[in-house]
Enzyme design. Structure first.
Site, PDB file in Angstrom:
ATOM      1  N   SER A  58       0.832  -1.207   0.000  1.00 26.37           N
ATOM      2  CA  SER A  58       0.000   0.000   0.000  1.00 26.37           C
ATOM      3  C   SER A  58       0.862   1.251   0.000  1.00 26.37           C
ATOM      4  O   SER A  58       1.934   1.280   0.591  1.00 26.37           O
ATOM      5  CB  SER A  58      -0.918   0.014   1.223  1.00 26.37           C
ATOM      6  OG  SER A  58      -1.702   1.191   1.236  1.00 26.37           O
ATOM      7  N   LYS A  70      -4.496  -6.729   3.888  1.00 22.91           N
ATOM      8  CA  LYS A  70      -4.505  -5.637   2.902  1.00 22.91           C
ATOM      9  C   LYS A  70      -5.930  -5.325   2.462  1.00 22.91           C
ATOM     10  O   LYS A  70      -6.301  -4.155   2.261  1.00 22.91           O
ATOM     11  CB  LYS A  70      -3.648  -6.041   1.683  1.00 22.91           C
ATOM     12  CG  LYS A  70      -3.684  -5.028   0.510  1.00 22.91           C
ATOM     13  CD  LYS A  70      -3.213  -3.647   0.926  1.00 22.91           C
ATOM     14  CE  LYS A  70      -2.836  -2.756  -0.244  1.00 22.91           C
ATOM     15  NZ  LYS A  70      -3.859  -2.530  -1.245  1.00 22.91           N
ATOM     16  N   HIS A  79      -7.481  -3.321   5.174  1.00 23.13           N
ATOM     17  CA  HIS A  79      -6.886  -1.986   5.057  1.00 23.13           C
ATOM     18  C   HIS A  79      -7.647  -1.166   4.017  1.00 23.13           C
ATOM     19  O   HIS A  79      -8.013  -0.015   4.249  1.00 23.13           O
ATOM     20  CB  HIS A  79      -5.409  -2.110   4.654  1.00 23.13           C
ATOM     21  CG  HIS A  79      -4.806  -0.855   4.083  1.00 23.13           C
ATOM     22  ND1 HIS A  79      -5.049  -0.432   2.790  1.00 23.13           N
ATOM     23  CD2 HIS A  79      -3.980   0.074   4.630  1.00 23.13           C
ATOM     24  CE1 HIS A  79      -4.405   0.705   2.566  1.00 23.13           C
ATOM     25  NE2 HIS A  79      -3.742   1.021   3.668  1.00 23.13           N
ATOM     26  N   ASN A  80      -7.902  -1.760   2.856  1.00 23.07           N
ATOM     27  CA  ASN A  80      -8.603  -1.036   1.797  1.00 23.07           C
ATOM     28  C   ASN A  80     -10.044  -0.725   2.188  1.00 23.07           C
ATOM     29  O   ASN A  80     -10.580   0.325   1.835  1.00 23.07           O
ATOM     30  CB  ASN A  80      -8.564  -1.833   0.496  1.00 23.07           C
ATOM     31  CG  ASN A  80      -7.209  -1.760  -0.185  1.00 23.07           C
ATOM     32  OD1 ASN A  80      -6.189  -1.556   0.471  1.00 23.07           O
ATOM     33  ND2 ASN A  80      -7.184  -1.921  -1.484  1.00 23.07           N
ATOM     34  N   GLU A  93      -9.910   2.160   4.354  1.00 22.85           N
ATOM     35  CA  GLU A  93      -9.609   3.297   3.476  1.00 22.85           C
ATOM     36  C   GLU A  93     -10.906   3.841   2.848  1.00 22.85           C
ATOM     37  O   GLU A  93     -11.119   5.053   2.798  1.00 22.85           O
ATOM     38  CB  GLU A  93      -8.638   2.844   2.389  1.00 22.85           C
ATOM     39  CG  GLU A  93      -8.273   3.869   1.349  1.00 22.85           C
ATOM     40  CD  GLU A  93      -7.424   3.245   0.248  1.00 22.85           C
ATOM     41  OE1 GLU A  93      -7.775   3.433  -0.938  1.00 22.85           O
ATOM     42  OE2 GLU A  93      -6.435   2.556   0.572  1.00 22.85           O
TER      43      GLU A  93
END
Length: 483
Positions: A129, A184, A187-188, A191
């Site tokens: 990222s 990940k 995480h997105n 986000e």
């Protein structure tokens, strides 16, 4: 000729920048791209004079690498990854390592890890990222897969990744098979939530308070000096100051339809599969879907024409309430994301380091912020923390912000300015902190029409009962299903 420390396949912007990053840290890198001209252009351009070896076939790439060979794929997620894995396997020997650095869906990574390991090789699926700038200057990296591979890639990954103030690398081993890509993905999802919350604050300032882009720029500039200090607040500040060639703010000329690459959607789907209430993040995904219905929204806006009720309160005080509401809702986004991580770890047998994940996100990545240090501290205090809202620090922040948060939510609803993430986060908080929820009536309804049974408050948990509500349904119950 010196052999390369690592090979990389895929010279798009992320791949190129990662290669330049690796070379700048003292590693020799071999590169390959399916379109040969990209290799030539790179070797004769940005890579000229550097310890970067251009290769024009996968066999040439494999031959140029030190053992155990390490080949990193930076190609489009999906079939291209499978195709390259199949092409590479015959060229590698036991103990060699294939690394997928793309945005692959974690079940694909689990499948690929098992298949590659069955052939005597090692596999890593790593989230990367930070975009193109992060790839070049230091991304956040979330590797998972074959544990034996970590010692071989650790020096490279921890050299090229971002570092926090004390020098700690924003990269550490996450867990087995698909754990890295799952982290990940979450995480997105977070986000998505962070971006939507910021956009709703912008919307309220723009349409309710009637603020100009330069005025909002000053607000976000000030916010970036507070507990909201983060990459996304920082770039929002800069976007609001950026002017087009005619001098007008360019943000006002950007069409209001948002795209997505799928990771937010995957996060929502996994939350449903795990029975985790990821309400705020999924609301952020749906907000993008709604924004994409531009022509339909324009027609509907004419049918249901409305004027935003003028704001008559203290503008400066309301802006401060917005700041508090944004921070409180942001905490909910992370609390929900971490709840999903805990559920998935139990399902898949991953031993996730939750404080370590927060540290990996402290620098390099899109959601990097000072606030993440508080999450690490929370899990240092209690590694078995079930929800961030139960940590003393976050508990106090929410209590302090709650009046402002309720004011912002009520004002948005009263004035007709959509704030789905801010309000959804508040509803989650109210639900999570309610001793009583009306699911008793819901269970009675389910038992009435489907004999799905229910538990009773005056009996031990785990005992199920059925009522013949109509006198005609009989006493046979259906099988139970609990989330």
């Amino acid at each position: 000729m010196k052999k390369a420390d690592i090979g990389l396949v895929g010279l798009a912007v992320m791949g190129e920048n990662l290669v330049m990053n690796m070379e700048s840290k003292g590693f020799t890198v071999a590169v390959f791209n399916r379109t040969a001209s990209k290799v030539t252009d790179f070797i004769e351009g940005r890579a000229k004079g550097k310890n970067i070896i251009g290769t024009y076939s996968l066999s040439e790439l494999a031959d140029s690498l030190e053992r155990p060979r390490k080949v990193m794929l930076m190609v489009k997620a999906g079939k291209p990854v499978d195709d390259f894995i199949e092409a590479l396997i015959p060229l590698l020997t036991p103990g060699d390592i294939i690394i997928d650095g793309g945005n692959s869906h974690f079940p694909d990574t689990m499948r690929r890890a098992a298949a590659v390991e069955a052939r005597g090789l090692l596999y890593i699926g790593t989230g990367v990222s930070g975009g193109e700038e992060g790839a070049l200057r230091g991304p956040s990296m979330m590797p998972g897969g074959s544990p034996a591979a970590w010692e071989h890639v650790k020096p490279i990954f921890q050299s090229i990744c971002a570092k926090v103030e004390d020098g700690s690398p924003c990269c550490d081993w996450v867990g087995e098979n698909g754990a890295g890509h799952f982290v990940k993905m979450v995480h997105n999802g977070i986000e998505y939530g962070d971006m939507q919350l910021i956009c709703e604050c912008y919307h309220l300032m723009r349409d309710l308070l009637g603020m100009t882009a330069p005025e909002m720029h000053e607000v976000f500039k000030a916010w970036n000096e507070t507990e909201l200090d983060s990459y996304l607040i920082e770039i929002t500040r800069d976007i609001l100051a950026y002017r087009d060639e005619d001098g007008a703010p360019i943000v006002d000329k950007v069409l209001d339809t948002a795209g997505q690459k799928g990771t937010g959607k995957w996060t929502g789907i996994e939350a449903l599969s795990e029975g985790v209430p990821l309400t705020m993040i999924t609301e952020a995904v749906f907000s993008r879907c709604l924004s994409a219905m531009k022509e339909e929204r324009v027609r509907a806006s004419r049918v249901f024409a409305r004027e935003t009720k003028p704001f008559t309160g203290d503008r400066a005080r309301f802006i401060d309430s917005l700041r508090q509401a944004l921070f409180a809702a942001k905490i909910i986004s992370y609390a929900q994301g971490y709840t999903l991580l805990r559920a998935a770890a139990q399902t898949h047998g991953w031993n996730l380091n939750y404080g370590g994940i927060a540290l990996m996100w402290r620098g390099g990545c899109i959601i990097r912020s000072v606030f993440l240090g508080k999450i690490k501290e929370a899990y240092d205090r209690d590694p078995n923390l079930t929800n961030l809202l139960l940590d003393p620090y976050f508990m106090q922040v929410i209590k302090d912000a709650l009046p402002a948060w309720r004011e912002v939510a009520a004002t948005a609803l009263t004035h007709g300015v959509p704030a789905p993430a801010l309000t959804s986060a508040l509803s989650y908080f109210d639900g999570y902190t309610s001793e009583f929820l009306p699911a008793n009536l819901l269970q009675a309804q389910r038992d009435y029409f489907g004999a799905h049974t229910y538990e009773r408050v005056d009996r031990p948990r785990g005992e199920f009962f059925h009522t013949n509500w109509t006198g005609e349904g009989g006493d046979t119950a259906a099988s139970t299903y609990t989330v």
